[in-house]
Design an enzyme around this catalytic site. Structure first.
Site, PDB file in Angstrom:
ATOM      1  N   TYR A  65       0.834  -1.207   0.000  1.00 22.14           N
ATOM      2  CA  TYR A  65       0.000   0.000   0.000  1.00 22.14           C
ATOM      3  C   TYR A  65       0.871   1.260   0.000  1.00 22.14           C
ATOM      4  CZ  TYR A  65      -3.911  -3.040   1.469  1.00 22.14           C
ATOM      5  OH  TYR A  65      -4.860  -4.018   1.555  1.00 22.14           O
ATOM      6  N   HIS A 134      -1.209 -12.172   1.334  1.00 25.21           N
ATOM      7  CA  HIS A 134      -2.115 -11.211   0.682  1.00 25.21           C
ATOM      8  C   HIS A 134      -2.827 -11.806  -0.536  1.00 25.21           C
ATOM      9  CE1 HIS A 134      -2.463  -6.584  -0.214  1.00 25.21           C
ATOM     10  NE2 HIS A 134      -3.626  -7.181  -0.258  1.00 25.21           N
ATOM     11  N   PRO A 214     -16.369  -3.437   2.769  1.00 24.58           N
ATOM     12  CA  PRO A 214     -17.718  -3.809   3.213  1.00 24.58           C
ATOM     13  C   PRO A 214     -18.794  -2.797   2.814  1.00 24.58           C
ATOM     14  CG  PRO A 214     -16.477  -2.927   5.056  1.00 24.58           C
ATOM     15  CD  PRO A 214     -15.517  -3.029   3.904  1.00 24.58           C
ATOM     16  N   ILE A 215     -18.363  -1.597   2.389  1.00 28.18           N
ATOM     17  CA  ILE A 215     -19.332  -0.587   1.929  1.00 28.18           C
ATOM     18  C   ILE A 215     -19.232  -0.470   0.404  1.00 28.18           C
ATOM     19  CG2 ILE A 215     -20.179   1.795   2.322  1.00 28.18           C
ATOM     20  CD1 ILE A 215     -18.743   1.771   4.997  1.00 28.18           C
TER      21      ILE A 215
END
Length: 348
Positions: A65, A134, A214-215
């Site tokens: 990231y 990952h 999750p959104i």
């Protein structure tokens, strides 16, 4: 804001090895870009501290990231201002290189060890609470990767082992080498294909589930529908946020928006509450760069839904009506659907 301070953040056990985390985690990826412009370092540190002060203790990052490990470096700096023993820190390794049309995954034992030691250095910590593979390397037997991670546990460098985007066979084989504590997968109202086989398997083996996005990458918060997609965001090319797919998906948002009004919450809170209601062994990790959204996410733990409510919300988002793949093609090819690993050389 004062109302949020009153939200008592519950704590749950993730997996069956005794790993306790906050009911809601925080996904740190967005602080250093991908779906939005990277935030200034001081602000990134302040939002992590704010999340901690409001009860979130489970923070998720990865070595890939941000440019030049910017995310892990940022998290490391934030941890210096927080009580380390009260934080559950998760990071990941295995994504070696991301190119527009191809993602290179690496899972050799040597690479696993070098990444772990690199993350410990960048985060400037003595141990990692939860260390994930990952993505799964299809050229390396999962037993070999897990064997090295098991050694890292024995050395005290990591406490628990996790997998991300692993298929059922890989989960079983990995778990046979050393208990898997958590499986991180995309899971939300519009990405539910782990329900049939993977969630039941995790429950059989005592593995916790950590849903990312999750959104729906902000979709259920109105991203793209009521607010524009940020410039230079990955969402500008995302299959579900572009073209005819997006026009079709807007209907889903409209339905969830109507149901949210009925429940006296925002669409994002309803989408997150729906995930939370799938079980206490499920700990979502929404990410955000806005304090208001962080507060809304935290307040979602108070949204109470009955079985009838959950069914109504699920029915408002029929999987057959969701248009577009959940990720870009290059990443899709590294998902659990395509990642068998070879058997160890000494097996039949």
């Amino acid at each position: 804001m004062a109302e949020v301070q009153k939200v008592e953040m519950p704590r749950v056990k993730l997996g069956s090895q005794g790993f306790e985390v906050s009911r809601l985690g925080y996904g740190c990826m967005g602080l250093t870009g991908i779906y939005n412009t990277p935030v200034p370092e001081e602000f990134g540190i302040s939002i992590i501290k704010d999340a901690f002060n409001k009860g979130i203790t489970f923070f998720d990052t990865a070595d890939v990231y941000g440019i030049d490990h910017a995310n892990e470096i940022l998290i490391g700096k934030a941890l210096k201002q927080l009580p380390r023993e009260k934080i559950q820190l998760a990071t990941k390794f295995g994504v070696f290189k991301i190119e527009p049309t191809h993602v290179t995954v690496k899972g050799t034992p040597e690479y696993a060890r070098s990444c772990c030691e690199g993350s410990l250095r960048l985060l400037d910590v003595d141990y990692i609470d939860l260390y994930y593979i990952h993505r799964i390397d299809t050229t390396v037997p999962i037993e070999e990767t897990m064997g090295e991670l098991k050694k890292l546990v024995e050395e005290g460098k990591i406490k628990y082992i996790g997998l991300s985007e692993a298929n059922p066979e890989t989960i079983r084989r990995a778990h046979a080498v050393h208990p898997i504590t958590a499986l991180q997968m995309e899971y939300s109202l519009w990405s539910r294909d782990i329900e049939r086989e993977i969630i039941p398997l995790c429950r059989e083996l005592g593995i916790g589930i950590v849903p990312y996005c999750p959104i729906g990458r902000g979709f259920f918060g109105g991203r793209g529908v009521v607010e524009s997609v940020p410039k230079n965001s990955l969402l500008e090319i995302h299959p579900r946020f572009t073209g005819q797919n997006f026009e079709q998906n807007k209907n889903i948002y409209t339905r969830i928006d109507a149901l949210a009004k009925k429940h006296g919450c925002t669409p994002a809170q309803l989408a997150l509450a729906w995930v939370l209601h799938q079980g206490d062994d499920i700990v979502p990790i929404p990410g955000t760069t806005k304090i208001k959204n962080l507060d809304d996410n935290i307040s979602s733990v108070r949204v109470k839904l009955t079985k009838e409510d959950i069914k109504e919300i699920s029915n408002a988002v029929p999987p057959s009506e969701v248009a577009g793949q959940s990720v870009t093609e290059a990443l899709y090819k590294t998902s659990w659907r395509f990642v068998n690993t070879p058997l160890p050389k000494d097996s039949k």
